[in-house]
Each structure stands twice: as structure tokens, then as C-alpha cells.
Design a protein around this motif. Structure first.
Motif, PDB file in Angstrom:
ATOM      1  N   ASP A   1      47.776  36.934 158.121  1.00 39.96           N
ATOM      2  CA  ASP A   1      47.252  36.425 156.854  1.00 39.96           C
ATOM      3  C   ASP A   1      46.061  35.508 157.079  1.00 39.96           C
ATOM      4  OD1 ASP A   1      48.291  37.373 154.601  1.00 39.96           O
ATOM      5  OD2 ASP A   1      49.742  35.757 154.249  1.00 39.96           O
ATOM      6  N   GLU A   2      46.228  34.624 158.054  1.00 38.82           N
ATOM      7  CA  GLU A   2      45.162  33.662 158.339  1.00 38.82           C
ATOM      8  C   GLU A   2      43.952  34.370 158.923  1.00 38.82           C
ATOM      9  OE1 GLU A   2      44.876  29.739 161.082  1.00 38.82           O
ATOM     10  OE2 GLU A   2      46.870  30.346 160.387  1.00 38.82           O
ATOM     11  N   ALA A   3      44.206  35.235 159.917  1.00 42.71           N
ATOM     12  CA  ALA A   3      43.095  35.913 160.602  1.00 42.71           C
ATOM     13  C   ALA A   3      42.409  36.923 159.688  1.00 42.71           C
ATOM     14  CB  ALA A   3      43.610  36.609 161.861  1.00 42.71           C
ATOM     15  N   GLY A   4      43.136  37.440 158.703  1.00 43.92           N
ATOM     16  CA  GLY A   4      42.535  38.403 157.767  1.00 43.92           C
ATOM     17  C   GLY A   4      41.397  37.805 156.981  1.00 43.92           C
ATOM     18  N   GLU A   5      41.456  36.494 156.775  1.00 42.22           N
ATOM     19  CA  GLU A   5      40.416  35.822 155.983  1.00 42.22           C
ATOM     20  C   GLU A   5      39.186  35.486 156.823  1.00 42.22           C
ATOM     21  OE1 GLU A   5      41.266  33.545 152.805  1.00 42.22           O
ATOM     22  OE2 GLU A   5      43.447  33.486 153.051  1.00 42.22           O
ATOM     23  N   ALA A   6      39.330  35.522 158.143  1.00 42.73           N
ATOM     24  CA  ALA A   6      38.204  35.170 159.015  1.00 42.73           C
ATOM     25  C   ALA A   6      37.118  36.237 158.932  1.00 42.73           C
ATOM     26  CB  ALA A   6      38.695  35.044 160.458  1.00 42.73           C
ATOM     27  N   GLU A   7      35.888  35.837 159.236  1.00 43.76           N
ATOM     28  CA  GLU A   7      34.782  36.794 159.113  1.00 43.76           C
ATOM     29  C   GLU A   7      34.894  37.942 160.109  1.00 43.76           C
ATOM     30  OE1 GLU A   7      30.004  36.625 159.263  1.00 43.76           O
ATOM     31  OE2 GLU A   7      31.049  34.850 158.525  1.00 43.76           O
ATOM     32  N   ASP A   8      35.278  37.593 161.352  1.00 49.15           N
ATOM     33  CA  ASP A   8      35.327  38.628 162.394  1.00 49.15           C
ATOM     34  C   ASP A   8      36.689  39.308 162.435  1.00 49.15           C
ATOM     35  OD1 ASP A   8      32.751  38.178 163.144  1.00 49.15           O
ATOM     36  OD2 ASP A   8      33.289  36.641 164.628  1.00 49.15           O
ATOM     37  N   ASP A   9      36.633  40.622 162.568  1.00 50.76           N
ATOM     38  CA  ASP A   9      37.859  41.408 162.703  1.00 50.76           C
ATOM     39  C   ASP A   9      38.312  41.345 164.160  1.00 50.76           C
ATOM     40  OD1 ASP A   9      39.925  43.078 162.033  1.00 50.76           O
ATOM     41  OD2 ASP A   9      38.704  44.886 161.844  1.00 50.76           O
ATOM     42  N   GLN A  10      39.555  41.707 164.405  1.00 53.98           N
ATOM     43  CA  GLN A  10      40.070  41.770 165.775  1.00 53.98           C
ATOM     44  C   GLN A  10      41.300  42.670 165.806  1.00 53.98           C
ATOM     45  OE1 GLN A  10      42.069  38.134 167.154  1.00 53.98           O
ATOM     46  NE2 GLN A  10      41.796  37.259 165.111  1.00 53.98           N
ATOM     47  N   PRO A  11      41.686  43.147 166.993  1.00 52.63           N
ATOM     48  CA  PRO A  11      42.925  43.928 167.088  1.00 52.63           C
ATOM     49  C   PRO A  11      44.127  43.013 166.863  1.00 52.63           C
ATOM     50  CG  PRO A  11      41.643  44.016 169.155  1.00 52.63           C
ATOM     51  CD  PRO A  11      40.990  43.008 168.282  1.00 52.63           C
ATOM     52  N   ALA A  12      45.135  43.520 166.172  1.00 56.46           N
ATOM     53  CA  ALA A  12      46.255  42.674 165.766  1.00 56.46           C
ATOM     54  C   ALA A  12      47.097  42.196 166.946  1.00 56.46           C
ATOM     55  CB  ALA A  12      47.113  43.429 164.766  1.00 56.46           C
ATOM     56  N   ASP A  13      47.036  42.872 168.093  1.00 61.77           N
ATOM     57  CA  ASP A  13      47.886  42.427 169.213  1.00 61.77           C
ATOM     58  C   ASP A  13      47.446  41.070 169.756  1.00 61.77           C
ATOM     59  OD1 ASP A  13      45.545  43.509 170.356  1.00 61.77           O
ATOM     60  OD2 ASP A  13      46.593  44.037 172.203  1.00 61.77           O
ATOM     61  N   ARG A  14      46.208  40.669 169.431  1.00 62.30           N
ATOM     62  CA  ARG A  14      45.763  39.341 169.893  1.00 62.30           C
ATOM     63  C   ARG A  14      46.548  38.218 169.213  1.00 62.30           C
ATOM     64  NH1 ARG A  14      39.360  39.926 169.891  1.00 62.30           N
ATOM     65  NH2 ARG A  14      39.195  41.631 171.382  1.00 62.30           N
ATOM     66  N   LEU A  15      47.261  38.539 168.156  1.00 60.92           N
ATOM     67  CA  LEU A  15      47.995  37.512 167.417  1.00 60.92           C
ATOM     68  C   LEU A  15      49.449  37.386 167.875  1.00 60.92           C
ATOM     69  CD1 LEU A  15      46.588  38.398 163.879  1.00 60.92           C
ATOM     70  CD2 LEU A  15      45.689  36.772 165.541  1.00 60.92           C
ATOM     71  N   LEU A  16      49.820  38.158 168.887  1.00 69.28           N
ATOM     72  CA  LEU A  16      51.178  38.059 169.422  1.00 69.28           C
ATOM     73  C   LEU A  16      51.328  36.799 170.272  1.00 69.28           C
ATOM     74  CD1 LEU A  16      51.653  41.772 170.613  1.00 69.28           C
ATOM     75  CD2 LEU A  16      52.934  40.641 168.768  1.00 69.28           C
TER      76      LEU A  16
END
Ligand SMILES: Cc1cc2nc3c(=O)[nH]c(=O)nc-3n(C[C@H](O)[C@H](O)[C@H](O)COP(=O)(O)OP(=O)(O)OC[C@H]3O[C@@H](n4cnc5c(N)ncnc54)[C@H](O)[C@@H]3O)c2cc1C
Length: 411
Positions: free
Chosen positions: A115-130
Motif C-alpha cells: 500500500d505504501e510503496a504503491g503510492e511512491a513514484e517509482d515502481d519496483q518488484p513486490a519481492d523487495r517488500l518481503l
């Protein structure tokens, strides 16, 4: 074959949504469908005793605001509101309550970070949030394969964040396939007619099929992204933007296996088992859906791909072994394989549902954009908020039909 006003390519939820809207507006519309049935990835078969089994979609996601719920009821079908048993473990077998609570907390943390990272300007692969090294990462990845068709390293955080879901999930008692058949009633559909080329150079759009060339003023393309990216349907002049968008919105893989279960009453209706809690080589088991004597087994991601390669019996061999390790060896003789899917091998799907590769969430809008007011695009992958769903597909078809109606009005 002569010209129609509008041709819709594909009789899945998107194509049916489009054709129904056009027909209701009094526009002559014809669907060309590669298969010998409607529904595409909405496909209901039957077990030997006649019980419906869902080989594609099963759940009316966001059911409280999903137009397919109302359409099912209007079609005289039953809508079951039993809550899905996902994220529970029947009788705590192999997954102690404290561990399950710990896993759910890890999942909650992942969703909060998404949710938090979704609002950031830059996209990223979701596994970085593990959480690095967490014992729950294999099961979180397996959960992603059921939701997204792929492990978290292939999930765009931006795309995932844009998905909207009310958390209400219902089912169609007779199966999604019955709804698709009801929606198709009265429509002009040509079956076993795969379109191979769309020539949009002339005054009319020309579509090449094994039955000969078809012509139309407007065309709505609803084939899955896997088919577009693989060149299963080509364009002249070529549309590289579309093919590139389709390639970065691939279909992840979810496969199903149905097992018949003798003595099913021993287990609670609509219950669930995680097959393993520490491995990506696992499956999700829905026991006694609707109270029926069946187990629906869900496989996803790379593991599902491996099993497809191993052949039709690989799903059943794995699932029966995993169930025996959870429920005891005696379960083996009570389980009977009924059907397994191989959506990655299906030439008219080449996968199960779309996800955006990291950095490519915007591709959905590129894919959906009309070309020259004559070629329109629909299908679940075109949706920014409802992708990967049957209702999203249906909505995309209706939206494309509205665009066609507006374009015809301008001529
Ligand atoms: C295992 C599984 C489980 C799922 N679970 C759910 C769920 O619980 N809830 C949910 O909402 N969604 C679920 N989905 C996703 C849902 O089924 C799809 O998002 C939706 O059905 C896609 O509809 P569509 O019209 O975009 O594409 P499709 O249904 O794929 O329709 C496209 C049509 O185009 C046809 N076609 C392809 N190539 C050509 C060609 N060259 N010429 C002519 N025709 C062609 C195909 O045969 C097909 O009929 C699931 C999918 C799978 C596979």
C-alpha cells in the motif's frame, strides 16, 4: 462471407460484454471465436456424476458491486454467498494456530508495505517488500502465485496497488460457464474460427480466418495478451505498441485439479488446507466446495508450469502425495482424479490471468487504447483496477462497445 458492422474477436467475458452492448444498441455485431464454446477462461465442466467443476474462474470477486452477480441472478442461476475458506487450515492439520496467526501477520505486513510503496513514484518488484530471510517468504510467494499467477519478483507494485477489491466473494452455483452461455444467448457467434490477421489498411477492416476473410467497419479485439504477444493474432500494418504492451502484461499461471473424495462427510464443507508451509512446491486445497464430494486443488506460478511440463498426471500425483502427508496414507484410496487444467499450454489463452511486469503498470492503458477509431481492444488485461477478473473483462468489453458506438455516431 460478407461484411458486418462490427466484429468482435473472442467470445470470453469481454467479447460477450461488448457484443451484448452493441446488439442492445441495434448494431449488427458478429463474434468470431477460436474454440467450440463460449466463455474462454470462464469454463465449467462436470464430474462423472454431473456436478459442475470450474476449470477457469470460480469467484465473483467484489461480488457486492460486480454486475455479473446481478446478471447471474437475472439468468436464473444461483449465487452462493458462503465466505471463501482461504487463509484457514482445516482442523489445524500441519499448520498450528500460532503459526497461522504469525503467517497472517506477515501477509498483513506485506500488504501494508504494498500500500505504501504503491503510492511512491517509482515502481519496483513486490519481492523487495518481503522481510529478508523470513520463514514465511515461500508461503507468501505461493500465495502470490494464486493471486497473480506469478511469484512476487514478477509482480509490479504499482499494478498490484491499483487493483480494487471489496473483499466480498460469491460463487455461481451452476458455474460461470452457465452464466457465459446465458450471456451469449441470441448473439451471432461463429465457432472454431481463429482470426490470424487483421488488415486495417482498407476502407473496411479485413480479418483473415480459416473460414475465409471477414470484413467489418469496426473490430473489437479481446484475445488474451499471451496470444497477442506470441503472434497468434497479427496486424497489418503491424501494431508494435500493442504487441509490446501485451508482452509486459503476460498471463501468469494458475492451474486447477479436481479430485473426487469418498467419505467426504468426514471433512467440513468449504474448508481449506495449505499443502505445505515452508515450500513453493505446494498447492492450496479447497475441500468440499458447496458441500460437494470434491477437492479443488489450486497450483500457481513456476511450480504449476513445471507440473504442466511433467504431464497431465503430475498434478494429481503431487496433490495426492501432499494430502496423504497431511491426512494420512489412508486418504489415497479415497481420492480420484477427475480433471486437471493446463492453461499455459492452451493455445487460445497461453496462461491464466494477466499481471504487469515491474515497471510496466502503464501498459494496460496502452493496450486498451483504440487505433484510428476502427480497432478497439478489450479483455481483462486492459483494466487498470479490475484486471485478472471475469467482471473486469466484461466491463472492458462494454467500455469498448461504448467507444465503438461513439465512433459510429461520428461517421
Ligand atoms: C484457473 C483460473 C482461475 C480464475 N479464477 C478467477 C476467479 O475466481 N474470479 C475471476 O473473476 N476471475 C478468475 N480468473 C480470470 C478470469 O477467468 C479471466 O480474467 C476472464 O475470464 C478473462 O476474460 P477475457 O474475455 O478477457 O478473456 P478470455 O476469457 O480468454 O476470452 C478470450 C477469447 O478469445 C478467444 N480467442 C483467442 N485467440 C483467438 C483468435 N485468434 N481468434 C478468435 N478467438 C480467439 C479465446 O478462445 C477466448 O474465448 C481465473 C482464470 C483462471 C484460468
Amino acid at each position: 462471407m460478407t461484411g458486418s458492422e462490427v466484429i468482435v474477436i473472442g467470445a470470453g467475458a469481454a467479447g460477450l460484454g461488448a457484443a451484448r452492448r452493441l446488439a442492445a444498441a441495434g448494431i449488427a455485431v458478429r463474434i468470431v471465436e477460436a474454440r467450440n464454446r463460449v466463455g474462454g477462461r470462464a469454463w465449467t465442466a462436470h464430474d462423472p456424476s454431473g456436478l459442475p467443476i470450474e476449470l477457469g474462474c470460480a469467484w465473483l470477486h467484489s461480488a457486492d458491486e460486480n454486475e455479473l452477480s446481478a446478471l447471474a441472478l437475472q439468468s436464473g442461476l444461483g449465487v452462493d454467498k458462503t465466505r471463501p475458506p482461504w487463509r484457514t487450515q482445516m482442523n489445524n492439520v500441519g499448520f498450528a494456530p500460532a503459526d497461522l496467526a504469525d503467517f497472517r501477520a506477515a501477509l498483513g505486513r506485506l500488504f501494508a508495505r504494498l500500500d505504501e510503496a504503491g503510492e511512491a513514484e517509482d515502481d519496483q518488484p513486490a519481492d523487495r517488500l518481503l522481510d529478508p530471510g523470513s520463514r514465511w517468504n515461500p508461503l507468501l510467494n505461493a500465495t502470490s502465485t494464486y493471486m497473480n499467477g506469478v511469484e512476487l519478483d514478477q509482480v509490479s507494485v504499482h499494478d498490484f496497488w491499483r487493483y480494487r477489491d471489496t473483499g466480498v466473494n460469491w460463487r455461481i452455483v451452476e458455474g460461470y460457464g452457465c452464466l457465459m452461455a446465458a450471456l451469449a444467448a441470441g448473439l451471432d457467434i461463429t465457432f472454431e474460427c481463429p482470426a490470424s490477421m487483421i488488415d486495417h489498411t482498407g476502407a473496411q477492416v479485413r480479418i483473415e480466418t480459416p473460414h475465409g476473410d471477414l470484413r467489418a467497419r469496426e473490430v473489437i479485439v479481446t484475445v488474451p495478451t499471451g496470444v497477442l504477444a506470441a503472434g497468434g493474432l497479427r496486424f497489418h500494418p503491424a501494431l508494435p505498441d500493442k504487441v509490446e504492451a501485451a508482452a509486459v502484461l503476460p498471463l501468469g499461471l494458475a492451474d486447477k485439479l479436481y479430485l473426487g473424495l469418498d467419505g467426504a462427510e468426514e471433512f467440513p464443507k468449504d474448508s481449506h488446507l495449505y499443502g505445505a508451509i515452508d515450500s513453493l512446491h505446494t498447492a492450496s486445497y479447497h475441500l468440499r466446495p458447496f458441500g460437494r464430494p470434491l477437492i479443488e486443488v489450486y497450483f500457481g506460478g513456476r511450480f504449476a508450469r513445471e507440473l504442466e511440463v511433467d504431464g497431465d498426471s503430475a498434478f494429481a500425483a503431487f496433490a495426492i502425495g501432499q494430502l496423504a502427508s497431511l491426512l494420512g496414507e489412508g486418504i489415497r484410496k479415497r481420492l480420484h482424479p477427475i480433471a486437471a487444467t493446463a492453461w499455459a499450454r492452451d493455445p487460445y489463452a497461453l496462461g491464466s490471468y494477466s499481471h504487469a511486469m515491474p515497471g510496466h503498470a502503464e501498459a494496460r492503458t496502452v493496450l486498451a487504447a483504440p487505433v484510428d477509431g476502427r480497432l478497439f481492444f478489450a479483455g481483462e488485461a486492459c483494466m487498470v483496477h479490475d484486471f485478472s477478473t471475469a467482471h473486469g473483462a466484461y466491463r472492458s468489453g462494454v467500455a469498448a462497445a461504448d467507444d465503438v458506438i461513439a465512433a459510429l455516431g461520428k461517421r
